[in-house]
Design a protein around this motif. Structure first.
Motif, short mmCIF file in Angstrom:
data_model
loop_
_atom_site.label_atom_id
_atom_site.label_comp_id
_atom_site.label_asym_id
_atom_site.label_seq_id
_atom_site.Cartn_x
_atom_site.Cartn_y
_atom_site.Cartn_z
N LEU A 193 28.02 39.03 36.99
CA LEU A 193 27.45 39.84 35.92
C LEU A 193 26.64 38.98 34.95
O LEU A 193 25.56 39.38 34.50
N TRP A 194 27.17 37.80 34.59
CA TRP A 194 26.46 36.94 33.66
C TRP A 194 25.14 36.43 34.26
O TRP A 194 24.11 36.42 33.60
N ARG A 196 23.37 37.85 36.57
CA ARG A 196 22.43 38.94 36.80
C ARG A 196 21.91 39.56 35.51
O ARG A 196 20.72 39.87 35.39
N TYR A 197 22.80 39.73 34.52
CA TYR A 197 22.41 40.48 33.33
C TYR A 197 22.37 39.65 32.05
O TYR A 197 21.89 40.13 31.02
N ARG A 200 19.11 39.36 30.29
CA ARG A 200 18.65 40.57 29.59
C ARG A 200 19.37 40.74 28.26
O ARG A 200 18.76 41.13 27.26
N TRP A 201 20.68 40.47 28.27
CA TRP A 201 21.47 40.68 27.07
C TRP A 201 21.22 39.60 26.02
O TRP A 201 21.02 39.91 24.85
N HIS A 206 21.40 32.57 27.58
CA HIS A 206 21.45 32.46 29.03
C HIS A 206 20.57 31.32 29.54
O HIS A 206 20.90 30.68 30.55
#
Length: 215
Positions: A193-194, A196-197, A200-201, A206
């Motif tokens: 999840l980290w 991949r997203y 964006r977050w 990141h």
């Protein structure tokens, strides 16, 4: 075999010092306040690694305790040793407020006398064992081999649950695999999840930390 090993741990391999140590190790009431303070310090004073560690730790331990362990306890519905048999040594800290003051007194030991109403939880799996091995594996994932000592702490807690008469050896052994297996899956999901997203977050964060865990 399960009963014989329990009797060795709970009745034979005992001493006054071990009673006190195992009762202390097995008591959430003593350790939870200190653990909570440490996690708050990680959140307030820590950097990305510490804050991500706290978030993942709370999510994984919370899921394993509230969903995995709780569901299996209801499904299997196995009585604890001291609920199923007489003369199991039930070892606990004496009552004290605040609870940590009990560490200065000898442990309280009594022999079980089970009745139909003696129910204070179910034995399979051991939530203590699942939670501690989950926490240890998350810690190793974030901080590497230098944090492997946390697995020894988890093993000590697991052993203490048999020593104090709260769980059968088969409960503890099975719970180790449940805790490690579930945590591995959840750690993999967290990393996915980290990766991949996370961009964006929190794109800036990141960029500096493309992965959650230690190399």
């Amino acid at each position: 075999m399960d009963q014989k090993l329990l009797f060795l741990i709970n009745r034979e391999w005992t001493s006054g010092v071990a009673d006190r140590v195992m009762a202390l190790v097995s008591s959430w009431d003593v350790w939870l306040p200190f653990a909570a303070i440490l996690l708050v310090l990680f959140l307030v004073r820590g950097r990305f690694r510490e804050r991500a560690y706290v978030a993942v730790l709370v999510l994984i331990v919370g899921f394993n305790d509230g969903v995995v362990s709780s569901s299996l306890k209801k499904l299997i519905n196995r009585p604890r040793p001291h609920q199923a048999m007489a003369d199991v040594r039930v070892v606990d800290l004496k009552k004290a407020k605040p609870r940590f003051l009990a560490v200065f007194s000898p442990a309280k030991v009594k022999l079980s006398q089970p009745t139909l109403t003696t129910v204070d939880g179910r034995s399979m799996p051991s939530s203590h064992t699942i939670n501690m091995f989950s926490a240890a594996l998350v810690t190793v994932a974030f901080y590497g081999a230098g944090a492997a000592w946390t697995l020894a702490v988890a093993a000590l807690v697991a052993y203490s649950r048999m020593y104090v008469g709260a769980h059968w050896p088969s409960d503890v052994i099975t719970s180790i695999f449940i805790g490690l297996g579930s945590s591995l899956l959840l750690l993999a999901a967290s990393e996915s999840l980290w990766c991949r997203y996370g961009g964006r977050w929190l794109p800036a964060v990141h960029a500096r930390h493309p992965h959650l865990f230690a190399a």
